[in-house]
Every structure is written in C-alpha cells, then in structure tokens.
Design a protein around this motif. Structure first.
Motif, PDB file in Angstrom:
ATOM      1  N   HIS A 291       0.795  -1.221   0.000  1.00 35.14           N
ATOM      2  CA  HIS A 291       0.000   0.000   0.000  1.00 35.14           C
ATOM      3  C   HIS A 291       0.833   1.280   0.000  1.00 35.14           C
ATOM      4  N   LYS A 292       2.120   1.195   0.318  1.00 41.39           N
ATOM      5  CA  LYS A 292       2.966   2.388   0.293  1.00 41.39           C
ATOM      6  C   LYS A 292       3.607   2.615  -1.076  1.00 41.39           C
ATOM      7  N   ALA A 293       3.446   1.666  -1.981  1.00 38.98           N
ATOM      8  CA  ALA A 293       4.057   1.790  -3.304  1.00 38.98           C
ATOM      9  C   ALA A 293       3.438   2.937  -4.082  1.00 38.98           C
ATOM     10  N   SER A 294       4.259   3.642  -4.843  1.00 38.51           N
ATOM     11  CA  SER A 294       3.778   4.755  -5.665  1.00 38.51           C
ATOM     12  C   SER A 294       2.875   4.245  -6.781  1.00 38.51           C
ATOM     13  N   GLY A 295       1.967   5.106  -7.237  1.00 33.49           N
ATOM     14  CA  GLY A 295       1.051   4.726  -8.294  1.00 33.49           C
ATOM     15  C   GLY A 295       1.662   4.877  -9.673  1.00 33.49           C
ATOM     16  N   SER A 296       1.465   3.875 -10.510  1.00 29.71           N
ATOM     17  CA  SER A 296       1.918   3.948 -11.907  1.00 29.71           C
ATOM     18  C   SER A 296       0.768   4.314 -12.838  1.00 29.71           C
ATOM     19  N   GLU A 297      -0.465   4.198 -12.338  1.00 28.21           N
ATOM     20  CA  GLU A 297      -1.647   4.578 -13.102  1.00 28.21           C
ATOM     21  C   GLU A 297      -2.598   5.382 -12.210  1.00 28.21           C
ATOM     22  N   VAL A 298      -3.469   6.169 -12.859  1.00 26.64           N
ATOM     23  CA  VAL A 298      -4.594   6.805 -12.187  1.00 26.64           C
ATOM     24  C   VAL A 298      -5.868   6.184 -12.733  1.00 26.64           C
ATOM     25  N   TRP A 299      -6.716   5.692 -11.834  1.00 28.24           N
ATOM     26  CA  TRP A 299      -8.014   5.159 -12.244  1.00 28.24           C
ATOM     27  C   TRP A 299      -9.087   6.159 -11.851  1.00 28.24           C
ATOM     28  N   GLU A 300      -9.977   6.462 -12.803  1.00 26.61           N
ATOM     29  CA  GLU A 300     -11.104   7.362 -12.556  1.00 26.61           C
ATOM     30  C   GLU A 300     -12.363   6.517 -12.377  1.00 26.61           C
ATOM     31  N   ILE A 301     -13.001   6.665 -11.196  1.00 24.24           N
ATOM     32  CA  ILE A 301     -14.170   5.850 -10.868  1.00 24.24           C
ATOM     33  C   ILE A 301     -15.405   6.731 -10.762  1.00 24.24           C
ATOM     34  N   ASP A 302     -16.469   6.359 -11.449  1.00 25.91           N
ATOM     35  CA  ASP A 302     -17.768   6.980 -11.270  1.00 25.91           C
ATOM     36  C   ASP A 302     -18.409   6.302 -10.064  1.00 25.91           C
ATOM     37  N   LEU A 303     -18.490   7.014  -8.935  1.00 27.07           N
ATOM     38  CA  LEU A 303     -18.979   6.390  -7.709  1.00 27.07           C
ATOM     39  C   LEU A 303     -20.442   5.993  -7.816  1.00 27.07           C
ATOM     40  N   GLY A 304     -21.252   6.809  -8.499  1.00 29.48           N
ATOM     41  CA  GLY A 304     -22.666   6.484  -8.643  1.00 29.48           C
ATOM     42  C   GLY A 304     -22.887   5.207  -9.432  1.00 29.48           C
ATOM     43  N   ALA A 305     -22.145   5.049 -10.518  1.00 25.94           N
ATOM     44  CA  ALA A 305     -22.275   3.858 -11.360  1.00 25.94           C
ATOM     45  C   ALA A 305     -21.402   2.703 -10.881  1.00 25.94           C
ATOM     46  N   GLN A 306     -20.494   2.984  -9.934  1.00 24.36           N
ATOM     47  CA  GLN A 306     -19.541   1.993  -9.437  1.00 24.36           C
ATOM     48  C   GLN A 306     -18.766   1.358 -10.598  1.00 24.36           C
ATOM     49  N   LYS A 307     -18.205   2.244 -11.410  1.00 27.83           N
ATOM     50  CA  LYS A 307     -17.500   1.789 -12.611  1.00 27.83           C
ATOM     51  C   LYS A 307     -16.249   2.625 -12.852  1.00 27.83           C
ATOM     52  N   VAL A 308     -15.165   1.942 -13.238  1.00 28.28           N
ATOM     53  CA  VAL A 308     -13.946   2.642 -13.650  1.00 28.28           C
ATOM     54  C   VAL A 308     -14.138   3.116 -15.086  1.00 28.28           C
ATOM     55  N   VAL A 309     -14.094   4.427 -15.287  1.00 28.30           N
ATOM     56  CA  VAL A 309     -14.365   4.982 -16.610  1.00 28.30           C
ATOM     57  C   VAL A 309     -13.090   5.366 -17.354  1.00 28.30           C
ATOM     58  N   LYS A 310     -11.939   5.375 -16.652  1.00 30.66           N
ATOM     59  CA  LYS A 310     -10.694   5.726 -17.318  1.00 30.66           C
ATOM     60  C   LYS A 310      -9.518   5.177 -16.528  1.00 30.66           C
ATOM     61  N   ARG A 311      -8.530   4.629 -17.261  1.00 31.55           N
ATOM     62  CA  ARG A 311      -7.250   4.256 -16.680  1.00 31.55           C
ATOM     63  C   ARG A 311      -6.161   5.008 -17.429  1.00 31.55           C
ATOM     64  N   HIS A 312      -5.370   5.768 -16.683  1.00 31.95           N
ATOM     65  CA  HIS A 312      -4.336   6.590 -17.314  1.00 31.95           C
ATOM     66  C   HIS A 312      -2.963   6.178 -16.792  1.00 31.95           C
ATOM     67  N   VAL A 313      -2.053   5.879 -17.700  1.00 30.29           N
ATOM     68  CA  VAL A 313      -0.686   5.492 -17.338  1.00 30.29           C
ATOM     69  C   VAL A 313       0.142   6.757 -17.100  1.00 30.29           C
ATOM     70  N   LEU A 314       0.785   6.828 -15.945  1.00 25.34           N
ATOM     71  CA  LEU A 314       1.604   7.992 -15.594  1.00 25.34           C
ATOM     72  C   LEU A 314       3.003   7.872 -16.189  1.00 25.34           C
ATOM     73  N   GLU A 315       3.613   9.025 -16.485  1.00 23.85           N
ATOM     74  CA  GLU A 315       4.970   9.026 -17.033  1.00 23.85           C
ATOM     75  C   GLU A 315       5.997   8.602 -15.991  1.00 23.85           C
ATOM     76  N   GLU A 316       5.706   8.897 -14.715  1.00 22.94           N
ATOM     77  CA  GLU A 316       6.575   8.474 -13.624  1.00 22.94           C
ATOM     78  C   GLU A 316       5.708   8.209 -12.390  1.00 22.94           C
ATOM     79  N   PRO A 317       6.138   7.333 -11.476  1.00 24.65           N
ATOM     80  CA  PRO A 317       5.317   6.984 -10.305  1.00 24.65           C
ATOM     81  C   PRO A 317       5.040   8.200  -9.425  1.00 24.65           C
ATOM     82  N   MET A 318       3.840   8.238  -8.839  1.00 20.02           N
ATOM     83  CA  MET A 318       3.417   9.351  -8.001  1.00 20.02           C
ATOM     84  C   MET A 318       2.870   8.839  -6.668  1.00 20.02           C
TER      85      MET A 318
END
Length: 374
Positions: free
Chosen positions: A297-324
């Motif tokens: 859980h302390k590992a940096s993120g390599s992607e950002v996932w966008e979740i629509d909470l109402g629909a309970q669905k991931v609507v976008k996965r974006h690969v980052l240029e460097e871990p954040m």
C-alpha cells in the motif's frame, strides 16, 4: 533624476545617478479553484502555492516539518497546526495553531494548544469545521485525543480523549467523527467544553483489510469516502449516527479480479501516501494504482483510475509518465489533477484529454491540498 559630472581628460561627461530602489509587497488573491498547495515534505520548507492553469508559483505559507495545513472555507485564512522549538531543533517546545491571511500571507495569530503528535502526510490529523468556526487537531500526548480550537475567538477550548481513534472528519451540526482501530466510526458531539462520544457498528477490519487514513470528505453530500488496502470503496453518510454503505471493489469496477489479502497474489492495488482524490461536483474518484501484492500500500502509483462512484464503474485508466505518491483534483467544472512523487516533482494533468499541462521541479513531496475540498 540626479546628475553627476565625470571628468575624463579635458572632456566633461554628464552621468546620471541611479534612482533609489523602492521596495513593495505583492498582494495575492484569495485561493482559486485551480490552485494547489504542496507540503514540502521532509526535505523542503513551507507549503508552496501553485496556479494549476499556468504552472507558476504564487507564494508560500510558512510550515515546519511535520506541520499540518488546513484552509478556511471562506478563503480568508490558512491554518497551520505545528510544533516549534526555541532553538531550532531543541529548547523550549511550543505547540500551536498559526493563522495566516490569504492575501498578504502575514501571521495573524498563534493559538497555543497542548502537545500534539509529530507525524506528517496525514491530512485528516487537522480539520476545520464546515462553517469555519472550529478546528480539530489530533493529539497523542501521551494518549489519543483531539484538541478543539475556537477559530473565531482564537482560543483553545478543550481536550477530548478518544482512545484508539484518529483520522478526523467533519460532522456538521454535531462536531466531528474519527476512524477507530476497532473498525468503527466514533462520533463526538461537541458542546462547548463538554462532549459525548458514540460508536457505530464495525464496518472494516484494521488487521485484515485496513483503510487508508488520507480519505476524502464531500461537504455538499455530507459523506466521507474511504478506501481499503485491497481496494474496497466505502461511503459513510455523516450525522449523529453515521451509516456506512456496502463497499464495492475498485478492481471489479474495472472488470478484473478483486483485490485479495493472500500473499504473493499479484494484482492492481491502491497505494501511495495520499492515494485518492474526489471531484465532488461529478462524484468521480481518482485513485493511484500499482501492480503489486497485498501490503504494498505504500508503493507509488503507476496509473490513475477514474471511478464513477454512482455507477460503481472505472471509466478511465491513465498510465503515468513516472510513479506518483500524492494526488488531488481541482473542484472546478473542468478538473485538473495535481500529483507529486518521492523526488518532489509535481505534474498537472487536464482530465478533459489527460494531457500533462505542467511539470514543476522541486515543488515538494508532501500532501496536496485544494480549495473547496471540504
């Protein structure tokens, strides 16, 4: 303009005297929706203020190492919960809430408080009530408790012992609530120097699947969004007796196998110090994700996932240029993502097209705050 005569041989030259410099002070605007505030972290001083639209630095609020930063909901003040010593790293210790105005960044007041825990990168250690009247500061000196500060009168009010609980969240009309190690939410009804504490039913296991303590709060809906280490998303509706909805799996929302607690099971998991950000107008949650196994859980993120909470669905996965490690999002109609990593480099991403608008070196490696987030 003054003038002096300079003699060179038989020729007289007129030489202008330099004009005296006039110092001035630039005033700032109150915080804007597309500004973001970056804690310098361990290696850099202060909390830097950046304009997400231009990528330019606007100013800096004086914050010490391991200080906690919060904002006045009306945009008039910046608040800092901090510990200082009279001789830098030794001497007389002073614990306080410092108040700065947002236009001149001048110190307006210091409110002395009892000793506080020295811990960084925890946004929910220090919160301000929705009406801006009170501040609640988590304290561990030596027991777990919360300091209550009246911001309007600028004075310390009370200590409230809260064994086994930390990670505070606003609870309008009641006082505040806190996340507890027994899996419950403790709710503290504050009435002057008196308080009444109640606990709800356990809804998670701190030993089997803990919750990230940098969770998010939605003032308009009066809801808190939690994220567990395996990727479960919970929504708590605040009130005298907060209620918690049935969780859903962020991985299942992306169409893949849910996160597990089994060792050596590789999957996508949330991670980082500040792993999620909520865009309140749209109800979309942005989460830092990485490929790993449980307890990563302390590992940096390599992607950002966008979740629509109402629909309970991931609507976008974006690969980052460097871990954040840290992520926040502006509360504007066209949201901007703000991220930073271990080296203190911050990036600004436009969620309309997921293009990186700005990359800012040495912006700070600590938590990120935005206006209008509570």
């Amino acid at each position: 303009m003054g003038c002096a005569l300079l003699v060179t041989g038989t020729t007289l030259w007129a030489q202008s005297a330099p004009e005296p410099e006039t110092s001035d002070v630039v005033k700032m605007e109150p915080p804007k929706p597309d500004w973001f505030f970056v804690d310098g972290g361990w290696n850099m001083p202060g909390t830097s203020i950046f304009d997400g639209g231009t990528g330019k630095m606007k100013g800096m609020v004086e914050t010490r190492r391991l200080a906690d930063f919060a904002m006045d909901p009306s945009g008039k003040y910046y608040y800092v919960s901090e510990t200082i010593w009279s001789k830098g790293d030794r001497g007389t210790r002073q614990d306080m809430v410092s108040i700065y105005d947002t236009v001149d960044l001048k110190l307006q007041a210091e409110i002395a408080i009892p000793g506080r825990i020295l811990i960084g990168s925890r946004k929910n250690n220090f919160i301000v009530s929705g009406d801006g009247k009170f501040a609640y500061i988590y304290n561990f000196n030596p027991t777990s408790l919360v300091n209550v500060v009246d911001l309007s009168r600028r004075k310390f009010v009370a200590e409230i012992e809260l064994p086994g609980c930390a990670s505070l969240m606003p609870n309008p009309g009641v006082g505040f609530s806190a996340l507890c190690s027994d899996g419950t939410i403790a709710t503290v009804a504050v009435n002057g120097t008196k308080s009444a504490i109640t606990h709800g039913d356990p809804f998670f296991s701190a030993t089997d699947d803990p919750i990230f303590d940098n969770f998010t709060y939605d003032k308009a809906k009066n809801q808190t969004i939690f994220l567990s280490y395996t990727g479960l998303i919970y929504t708590a509706t605040m009130g005298p007796s907060p209620t918690v909805s049935k969780p859903f799996s962020i991985q299942a929302a992306a169409g893949i196998r849910p996160g597990e607690t089994k060792p050596l099971e590789l999957n996508w998991y949330p991670g980082g110090r500040q792993p999620m950000a909520l865009h309140r107008p749209s109800g979309h949650l942005f989460v830092l994700m990485h490929m790993g196994e449980y307890w990563s859980h302390k590992a940096s993120g390599s992607e950002v996932w966008e979740i629509d909470l109402g629909a309970q669905k991931v609507v976008k996965r974006h690969v980052l240029e460097e871990p954040m490690n840290n992520i926040e999002v502006s509360q504007s109609a066209k949201p901007l993502l703000f991220l930073n990593g271990e080296e203190g480099t911050a990036v600004v991403i436009d969620t309309a097209n997921w293009e990186q608008k700005h990359k800012i070196e040495q912006a700070g490696a600590g938590t990120i705050t935005v206006a209008g987030a509570s």
